[in-house]
Motif scaffolding. Structure first.
Motif, mmCIF file in Angstrom:
data_model
loop_
_atom_site.group_PDB
_atom_site.id
_atom_site.type_symbol
_atom_site.label_atom_id
_atom_site.label_comp_id
_atom_site.label_asym_id
_atom_site.label_seq_id
_atom_site.Cartn_x
_atom_site.Cartn_y
_atom_site.Cartn_z
ATOM 1 N N VAL A 57 -32.633 16.883 -26.858
ATOM 2 C CA VAL A 57 -31.214 16.607 -27.112
ATOM 3 C C VAL A 57 -30.769 15.405 -26.290
ATOM 4 O O VAL A 57 -30.038 14.537 -26.770
ATOM 5 C CB VAL A 57 -30.358 17.855 -26.785
ATOM 6 N N TYR A 58 -31.221 15.322 -25.051
ATOM 7 C CA TYR A 58 -30.839 14.202 -24.191
ATOM 8 C C TYR A 58 -31.401 12.887 -24.724
ATOM 9 O O TYR A 58 -30.703 11.863 -24.736
ATOM 10 C CB TYR A 58 -31.317 14.445 -22.761
ATOM 11 N N LYS A 59 -32.656 12.894 -25.178
ATOM 12 C CA LYS A 59 -33.242 11.673 -25.746
ATOM 13 C C LYS A 59 -32.480 11.236 -26.987
ATOM 14 O O LYS A 59 -32.231 10.043 -27.199
ATOM 15 C CB LYS A 59 -34.714 11.901 -26.073
ATOM 16 N N GLU A 60 -32.098 12.199 -27.823
ATOM 17 C CA GLU A 60 -31.314 11.882 -29.016
ATOM 18 C C GLU A 60 -29.958 11.293 -28.637
ATOM 19 O O GLU A 60 -29.492 10.333 -29.235
ATOM 20 C CB GLU A 60 -31.122 13.153 -29.843
ATOM 21 N N TYR A 61 -29.339 11.863 -27.614
ATOM 22 C CA TYR A 61 -28.050 11.351 -27.123
ATOM 23 C C TYR A 61 -28.193 9.908 -26.642
ATOM 24 O O TYR A 61 -27.341 9.064 -26.935
ATOM 25 C CB TYR A 61 -27.538 12.241 -25.990
ATOM 26 N N ARG B 166 -30.389 7.652 -27.624
ATOM 27 C CA ARG B 166 -30.571 6.763 -28.783
ATOM 28 C C ARG B 166 -29.245 6.494 -29.486
ATOM 29 O O ARG B 166 -28.931 5.365 -29.844
ATOM 30 C CB ARG B 166 -31.570 7.385 -29.752
ATOM 31 N N GLU B 167 -28.440 7.540 -29.662
ATOM 32 C CA GLU B 167 -27.146 7.369 -30.329
ATOM 33 C C GLU B 167 -26.205 6.502 -29.497
ATOM 34 O O GLU B 167 -25.472 5.672 -30.037
ATOM 35 C CB GLU B 167 -26.507 8.730 -30.590
ATOM 36 N N SER B 168 -26.221 6.672 -28.191
ATOM 37 C CA SER B 168 -25.321 5.877 -27.355
ATOM 38 C C SER B 168 -25.720 4.406 -27.378
ATOM 39 O O SER B 168 -24.863 3.525 -27.363
ATOM 40 C CB SER B 168 -25.300 6.408 -25.928
ATOM 41 N N LYS B 169 -27.027 4.119 -27.442
ATOM 42 C CA LYS B 169 -27.472 2.725 -27.543
ATOM 43 C C LYS B 169 -26.995 2.112 -28.861
ATOM 44 O O LYS B 169 -26.548 0.963 -28.898
ATOM 45 C CB LYS B 169 -28.987 2.635 -27.441
ATOM 46 N N LYS B 170 -27.102 2.881 -29.937
ATOM 47 C CA LYS B 170 -26.645 2.373 -31.234
ATOM 48 C C LYS B 170 -25.153 2.081 -31.206
ATOM 49 O O LYS B 170 -24.693 1.057 -31.699
ATOM 50 C CB LYS B 170 -26.947 3.387 -32.340
ATOM 51 N N LEU B 171 -24.377 2.991 -30.615
ATOM 52 C CA LEU B 171 -22.924 2.789 -30.546
ATOM 53 C C LEU B 171 -22.568 1.587 -29.682
ATOM 54 O O LEU B 171 -21.652 0.830 -30.006
ATOM 55 C CB LEU B 171 -22.241 4.044 -29.999
ATOM 56 N N LYS B 172 -23.288 1.386 -28.607
ATOM 57 C CA LYS B 172 -23.008 0.234 -27.739
ATOM 58 C C LYS B 172 -23.284 -1.073 -28.475
ATOM 59 O O LYS B 172 -22.564 -2.052 -28.305
ATOM 60 C CB LYS B 172 -23.857 0.303 -26.467
ATOM 61 N N GLU B 173 -24.335 -1.103 -29.287
ATOM 62 C CA GLU B 173 -24.648 -2.316 -30.039
ATOM 63 C C GLU B 173 -23.589 -2.598 -31.094
ATOM 64 O O GLU B 173 -23.240 -3.743 -31.343
ATOM 65 C CB GLU B 173 -26.022 -2.192 -30.681
ATOM 66 N N LYS B 174 -23.040 -1.543 -31.699
ATOM 67 C CA LYS B 174 -22.016 -1.727 -32.719
ATOM 68 C C LYS B 174 -20.710 -2.210 -32.111
ATOM 69 O O LYS B 174 -19.998 -3.008 -32.708
ATOM 70 C CB LYS B 174 -21.755 -0.411 -33.465
#
Length: 131
Positions: A44-48, A50-58
């Motif tokens: 769950v932490y690894k998934e979190y 990855r999602e936070s990196k995607k949001l930061k790039e957006k």
């Protein structure tokens, strides 16, 4: 091994050793069982992440030129270090050996003066008002 708090009773080192072995065994068993019980938290932490990196790039917004950060100024532009005088031969000479030369002193512009002030005098109270 921990010693007993009560010194009047005799301490059985074999018994204390058995207690220590039981604690170590419990730690090892719980370390083996942890991935089965709580291993899902790592995924769950690894998934979190990855999602936070995607949001930061957006969300990246290009700042206007006047708000962008300038590159740092190299310290050599403002700080000039003069060569040191020869190192003293004794430890007694080490004390203040650089500050004895006026061009190497830390206070370049003026000396700092901190006057002594009295809180009682500022209030206009008699000196024996606070005891």
């Amino acid at each position: 091994m921990a010693t007993s708090q009560r010194t009047s009773e005799p301490v059985n080192p074999v018994h204390q050793d058995e207690i220590w072995k039981a604690h170590v065994k419990a730690e090892k068993d719980s370390a083996k069982a942890w991935p089965k019980k709580w291993g899902f938290l790592t995924e769950v932490y690894k998934e979190y992440e990855r999602e936070s990196k995607k949001l930061k790039e957006k969300v990246k917004v290009k700042l206007p030129h006047h708000l962008s950060a300038r590159p740092p100024t190299p310290p050599e532009k403002h700080i000039h270090v003069s060569p040191s005088p020869p190192v003293p031969r004794t430890t007694q000479g080490f004390i203040g050996w650089r500050s004895a030369h006026p061009h190497l002193q830390l206070e370049k512009h003026s000396t700092m003066h901190h006057g002594r002030r009295s809180f009682v005098k500022e209030l206009g109270w008699p000196l024996d008002a606070c005891s």
